[in-house]
Design a protein around this motif. Structure first.
Motif, PDB file in Angstrom:
ATOM      1  N   GLU A  11     -36.181  66.655 -35.500  1.00  0.00           N
ATOM      2  CA  GLU A  11     -35.352  66.800 -36.521  1.00  0.00           C
ATOM      3  C   GLU A  11     -35.216  67.891 -37.129  1.00  0.00           C
ATOM      4  OE1 GLU A  11     -34.469  63.847 -39.260  1.00  0.00           O
ATOM      5  OE2 GLU A  11     -35.848  62.133 -38.141  1.00  0.00           O
ATOM      6  N   LEU A  12     -36.163  68.965 -36.857  1.00  0.00           N
ATOM      7  CA  LEU A  12     -36.315  70.294 -37.417  1.00  0.00           C
ATOM      8  C   LEU A  12     -35.623  71.256 -36.312  1.00  0.00           C
ATOM      9  CD1 LEU A  12     -39.934  70.110 -39.185  1.00  0.00           C
ATOM     10  CD2 LEU A  12     -37.371  70.166 -40.263  1.00  0.00           C
ATOM     11  N   GLU A  13     -34.983  70.829 -35.139  1.00  0.00           N
ATOM     12  CA  GLU A  13     -34.485  71.744 -34.617  1.00  0.00           C
ATOM     13  C   GLU A  13     -32.951  72.142 -34.873  1.00  0.00           C
ATOM     14  OE1 GLU A  13     -35.713  72.356 -30.621  1.00  0.00           O
ATOM     15  OE2 GLU A  13     -35.892  69.931 -30.344  1.00  0.00           O
ATOM     16  N   SER A  14     -32.367  71.193 -35.762  1.00  0.00           N
ATOM     17  CA  SER A  14     -31.052  71.383 -36.290  1.00  0.00           C
ATOM     18  C   SER A  14     -31.017  72.300 -37.278  1.00  0.00           C
ATOM     19  CB  SER A  14     -30.333  70.224 -36.388  1.00  0.00           C
ATOM     20  OG  SER A  14     -31.081  69.411 -37.384  1.00  0.00           O
ATOM     21  N   GLY A  15     -29.710  73.001 -37.956  1.00  0.00           N
ATOM     22  CA  GLY A  15     -29.885  73.590 -39.138  1.00  0.00           C
ATOM     23  C   GLY A  15     -29.836  75.125 -38.921  1.00  0.00           C
ATOM     24  N   PRO A  16     -29.412  76.054 -39.665  1.00  0.00           N
ATOM     25  CA  PRO A  16     -29.171  77.388 -39.475  1.00  0.00           C
ATOM     26  C   PRO A  16     -30.215  78.096 -39.226  1.00  0.00           C
ATOM     27  CG  PRO A  16     -28.280  76.922 -41.826  1.00  0.00           C
ATOM     28  CD  PRO A  16     -28.757  75.415 -40.983  1.00  0.00           C
ATOM     29  N   TRP A  17     -31.548  77.876 -40.112  1.00  0.00           N
ATOM     30  CA  TRP A  17     -32.585  78.625 -39.923  1.00  0.00           C
ATOM     31  C   TRP A  17     -33.302  78.838 -38.710  1.00  0.00           C
ATOM     32  CZ3 TRP A  17     -33.886  82.848 -43.156  1.00  0.00           C
ATOM     33  CH2 TRP A  17     -35.020  83.244 -42.947  1.00  0.00           C
ATOM     34  N   PRO A  18     -33.814  79.828 -38.038  1.00  0.00           N
ATOM     35  CA  PRO A  18     -34.712  79.547 -36.969  1.00  0.00           C
ATOM     36  C   PRO A  18     -35.641  78.443 -37.286  1.00  0.00           C
ATOM     37  CG  PRO A  18     -34.612  82.040 -37.961  1.00  0.00           C
ATOM     38  CD  PRO A  18     -33.776  81.060 -38.925  1.00  0.00           C
ATOM     39  N   SER A  19     -35.598  77.646 -35.914  1.00  0.00           N
ATOM     40  CA  SER A  19     -36.415  76.754 -35.746  1.00  0.00           C
ATOM     41  C   SER A  19     -37.830  77.033 -35.061  1.00  0.00           C
ATOM     42  CB  SER A  19     -35.896  75.384 -35.293  1.00  0.00           C
ATOM     43  OG  SER A  19     -36.780  74.522 -34.831  1.00  0.00           O
ATOM     44  N   PHE A  20     -38.842  76.720 -35.869  1.00  0.00           N
ATOM     45  CA  PHE A  20     -40.250  76.932 -35.042  1.00  0.00           C
ATOM     46  C   PHE A  20     -40.443  75.995 -34.071  1.00  0.00           C
ATOM     47  CE2 PHE A  20     -42.887  73.973 -36.966  1.00  0.00           C
ATOM     48  CZ  PHE A  20     -42.414  73.181 -37.988  1.00  0.00           C
TER      49      PHE A  20
ATOM     50  N   GLY B 123     -30.174  89.410 -43.224  1.00  0.00           N
ATOM     51  CA  GLY B 123     -29.953  89.007 -44.330  1.00  0.00           C
ATOM     52  C   GLY B 123     -31.246  89.552 -45.343  1.00  0.00           C
ATOM     53  N   GLY B 124     -31.648  88.751 -46.275  1.00  0.00           N
ATOM     54  CA  GLY B 124     -32.906  88.978 -47.214  1.00  0.00           C
ATOM     55  C   GLY B 124     -32.813  90.264 -47.942  1.00  0.00           C
ATOM     56  N   THR B 125     -31.583  90.772 -48.221  1.00  0.00           N
ATOM     57  CA  THR B 125     -31.694  91.905 -49.027  1.00  0.00           C
ATOM     58  C   THR B 125     -30.997  91.614 -50.447  1.00  0.00           C
ATOM     59  OG1 THR B 125     -29.680  92.633 -48.121  1.00  0.00           O
ATOM     60  CG2 THR B 125     -31.567  93.598 -46.933  1.00  0.00           C
ATOM     61  N   ILE B 159     -30.588  76.438 -48.163  1.00  0.00           N
ATOM     62  CA  ILE B 159     -30.241  77.437 -48.923  1.00  0.00           C
ATOM     63  C   ILE B 159     -29.768  78.691 -48.075  1.00  0.00           C
ATOM     64  CG2 ILE B 159     -31.282  76.451 -51.130  1.00  0.00           C
ATOM     65  CD1 ILE B 159     -33.670  78.589 -50.662  1.00  0.00           C
ATOM     66  N   PHE B 160     -29.437  78.630 -46.863  1.00  0.00           N
ATOM     67  CA  PHE B 160     -29.370  79.446 -46.037  1.00  0.00           C
ATOM     68  C   PHE B 160     -28.380  80.517 -46.449  1.00  0.00           C
ATOM     69  CE2 PHE B 160     -27.198  81.454 -42.219  1.00  0.00           C
ATOM     70  CZ  PHE B 160     -28.370  81.603 -41.544  1.00  0.00           C
ATOM     71  N   ASP B 161     -27.247  80.013 -46.832  1.00  0.00           N
ATOM     72  CA  ASP B 161     -26.268  80.975 -47.377  1.00  0.00           C
ATOM     73  C   ASP B 161     -26.797  81.830 -48.665  1.00  0.00           C
ATOM     74  OD1 ASP B 161     -24.639  79.886 -45.767  1.00  0.00           O
ATOM     75  OD2 ASP B 161     -23.239  78.800 -47.331  1.00  0.00           O
TER      76      ASP B 161
END
Lengths: 424, 376
Positions: A11-20, B123-125, B159-161
């Motif tokens: 379930e941590l493979e979805s979403g916009p942040w890079p997935s470890f 991002g991150g700035t 909170i990616f945006d």
């Protein structure tokens, strides 16, 4: 090693942040022990508790730090992580790398470890995460012989020093953070690799009071760049900000209102030492505390003065054990120069260590020793004359520890002589 | 040649330290070190530094998980080789920075990064939520009260945006520590996510004799809750052991660090506290600690919805209410903590009042307060 079902981690493979998790699965294609990392982590997600045993003392010959031992509490189920020791590599100053260097490190870690890393650990080391005891010596041999680099610190020693990017790519760096960080790291290899202290000791070098390495919050010895003379002002650029030609705050906000010198700079100056006289920005530099706000707001118009150096603060730490501490200002201004091989700073460091190694209790950070003995005692030990810059406010209680020598006639008195004039 | 296990000390090299940083400087850095005049964020995640020589250094900042594979690092190397002369640096907040010497090189680099799925968020700035620095959690740590990488992934997804934009009042530094040891500067973060224990340690009388030095275990407790005691092990033998006065225990876990026979982690006991309003920068206001506003949220893997919602709520209320350039802690100080609890709707409980050492410093000793719904 077989794959494990990992419905929770999946379930941590979805979403916009890079997935470890996705990254671990990709690595598992060539390093199958990563399946067991995933398997044990999935079990922790299911059980809501760690599955690593307490501690484990491993290392390479002659070093007392740099490797953190770790063993699985479920090795039969997850043999690929039965041993899962961490190797801390001392990072280059400011964490600059070439791809050639990183590829060498990747190849080494492909050969001797799990293939997983932390870029970087909290202290600053490049962390290689997960290997077996029998790999440690061969890995260390190739690390020192072929990659020509070394381990960082762990345990009760000098931890791997760290620094901000400094003048390499920042206009505010008031001294060369990378150079002193490297020089002192080299100077103190023995203290990094062989624990001889009451507890850990951290150096962190920030180039200006914005403190991008959080030096004031987490280092026993915090060196923060500052300047002694006047902020340099480019009045034409000040007008550029006022006229809206330049983005305020270095463009740090995309939805800022139009720049307002009064509201955004003058009113937010903590000392109220700035004012506009006509079109001219005036700064009462004697009353400036160099907090960086106006420079942050108008980087094109304002620059630190030219008499640059650093403030030295001591004793920051996280809460364990007696609560968190921020570092306390001890030396308001020191020169930081490679010309004297940082001799003045080394002298300060060693007077701290000479004293702390003597009086510091087991697992007592410098800040806790300072609290226990009091700031006056620490200043005496450091041979520092007390000045108002050492305190926020003078003492509020009246209990002064006067000494025998400080009071005329000393402490020895004769009560019978006293009674001759003062009947009981 | 190579390592000989029979003669491990032959040709041994030690104490050579890290490689010298200068060999890893991109040319534009090498040429302009100490000569930079000013910088500007060109767009979120892209900065330009301008030198007195007229040279420009464009930096593209890319977020990363702290836990990354060598395959991921090799991909970073490929990107760097293609666009940035094979150089890069990492920030203290686990971001990666590619530096190029002309504006023309920025867009191709951004296009390349964007073509690789979600692996390299730019991002991150500026006035963003920073990348969340964090500790090991269940992936490697032996004393955690929560996971690290999993919680961070769940929070950063939500909170990616705020990471890829620069629309907050000021920067918000986000950090997670998986226990009170707080590896990293969690205690001075705008928003800190902290793993906490809530059950006193168990005593493993079958193991304690071989594992622990009892005086060390006893002296490890800052509140004197660990006392020497006799106990009976599984073999029926009377042994020297310890006992814990649960009423005195503040669940710091220091005894377990010193004595492996005193485990305190527990699926229901452990969870997350939220602290806010800390900072390390000296700008405008002094560096300050984060304050605990939520004493406990449960561990709910895989996505910790309670923690995610709590962070988002604080961030949203701050974003809507704070003045521009005002850090989260500065906002709390200006509006007052009673208004912080009022506006965020976070319940104020006895747990929010300090009762440890020096607690008195945090009590209100003035008639200056605001009437909020807390005053009944």
């Amino acid at each position: 090693m077989p794959k494990h079902d990992t419905p929770l981690l999946d379930e941590l493979e979805s979403g916009p942040w890079p997935s470890f998790v996705t990254d671990l699965k990709r690595q598992a294609e060539t390093k199958p022990e990563c399946w067991d990392i995933l398997g044990q982590l999935e079990l922790s997600f299911k059980d809501r508790i760690t599955h690593w045993k307490h501690g484990g003392i491993v290392g390479v010959f002659g070093y007392g730090g740099g490797i953190v031992g770790r063993y699985s509490d479920s090795p039969k189920q997850f043999p690929g992580v039965a041993h899962f020791h961490t190797v801390r590599l001392n990072q280059p100053s400011s964490k600059f790398y070439s791809s050639a260097k990183l590829r060498d490190i990747c190849n080494l870690w492909e050969k001797y470890g799990s293939g997983m890393t932390n870029m970087h650990g909290s202290t600053g080391d490049l962390v290689l995460l997960g290997t077996r005891t029998e790999n440690l010596e061969p890995l260390f041999y190739e690390l020192t012989h072929d990659l020509k680099q070394d381990l960082g610190g762990s345990g009760s020693n000098l931890r791997t020093p760290a620094c901000c990017v400094g003048p390499a790519r920042c206009e505010w760096g008031c001294y060369d953070t990378a150079s002193i960080c490297h020089a002192l790291t080299m100077h103190y290899q023995d203290e990094i690799h062989r624990p001889a202290f009451p507890y850990k000791f951290k150096f962190k070098f920030s180039g200006c009071p914005n403190d991008c390495v959080a030096s004031i919050a987490r280092s026993d010895f915090s060196v923060i760049g500052t300047w002694k003379d006047d902020i340099r002002i480019d009045q034409a650029a000040v007008q550029g900000y006022i006229k809206g030609e330049y983005k305020p705050n270095g463009g740090a906000r995309t939805n800022s209102k139009a720049f307002d010198m009064e509201a955004d700079v003058l009113a937010l100056c903590p000392t109220g030492c700035m004012r506009m006289k006509g079109d001219e920005l005036q700064i009462d530099n004697k009353n400036c505390t160099r907090c960086m706000h106006c420079l942050n707001m108008m980087p094109r118009a304002l620059r630190p003065g030219v008499q640059q150096g650093a403030s030295i603060l001591c004793g920051a730490k996280a809460p364990i054990l007696d609560g968190a501490q921020l570092a306390t200002l001890i030396f308001p201004f020191v020169e930081v120069s490679a010309d004297n091989e940082y001799e003045n700073i080394i002298e300060i460091i060693e007077s701290i260590w000479d004293w702390w190694m003597e009086v510091g209790k087991n697992r007592e950070r410098l800040g806790e020793t300072m609290q226990r003995v009091g700031l006056p005692t620490f200043l005496r030990v450091m041979n520092v004359t007390p000045i108002p810059q050492h305190i926020k406010i003078p003492r509020e209680n009246p209990y002064v520890f006067w000494t025998d020598e400080e009071v005329p006639g000393g402490f020895e008195r004769d009560v019978r002589e006293f009674r001759k004039k003062h009947a009981q | 040649m190579g390592y000989d296990p029979a003669n491990p000390m032959v040709d041994r090299i030690t104490d050579i330290g890290p490689p010298h940083f200068e060999q890893f400087y991109p040319q534009v850095i090498k040429d302009n070190k100490g000569k930079w005049l000013y910088h500007e964020m060109v767009q979120p995640g892209v900065m330009v530094h301008v030198s007195e020589t007229g040279a420009e250094c464009y930096t593209v900042r890319v977020g990363a998980a702290r836990l990354i594979s060598i395959e991921h690092i090799r991909e970073l190397c490929d990107i760097s080789d293609a666009h940035a002369d094979g150089f890069m640096r990492f920030t203290t907040r686990n971001n990666v920075e590619f530096m190029v010497d002309s504006k023309d090189k920025v867009q191709p680099l951004l296009d390349d990064l964007a073509s690789r799925g979600n692996k390299f968020p730019v991002g991150g700035t500026g006035a963003c939520v920073s990348n969340c620095v964090h500790t090991q959690g269940w992936i490697h740590c032996h004393t955690p009260a929560t996971d690290a990488s999993g919680v961070v992934k769940a929070v950063m997804d939500e909170i990616f945006d705020q990471f890829t934009e620069m629309k907050l009042p000021a920067k918000v530094k986000l950090a997670l520590a998986c226990c009170l040891n707080m590896c990293g500067a969690v205690h001075c973060s705008d928003i800190a996510i902290l793993g906490v224990h809530r059950k006193p340690p168990m005593i493993d009388h079958d193991a304690i004799s071989g594992l622990c030095e009892l005086p060390l275990a006893i002296s490890s407790c800052p509140l004197g809750a660990v006392k020497p005691a006799k106990a009976t092990n599984a073999k029926g033998e009377e042994i020297k052991s310890v006992t814990v006065n649960a009423e005195r225990c503040m669940f710091c876990g220091n005894c377990y660090t010193m004595c492996p026979a005193m485990p305190l982690a527990d699926p229901d006991g452990d969870g997350i506290a939220i602290l806010v309003g800390g900072k390390v920068s000296n700008a405008k206001s002094n560096p300050t600690f984060s304050k605990m506003v939520i004493p406990f949220l449960p561990n709910t893997p895989p996505r910790w919805p309670e923690t995610v919602a709590a962070v988002k709520n604080i961030l949203d209320v701050y974003a809507a209410d704070a003045n521009q350039y005002e850090r989260l802690g500065e906002w709390c100080d200006r509006i007052g903590w009673e208004m912080f609890f009022e506006k965020t709707g976070i319940p104020f409980t006895m747990k929010s009042i300090d009762d440890y050492r020096l607690a008195y410093d945090t009590w209100r000793t003035t008639t200056n307060f605001k009437f909020t719904s807390h005053c009944k």
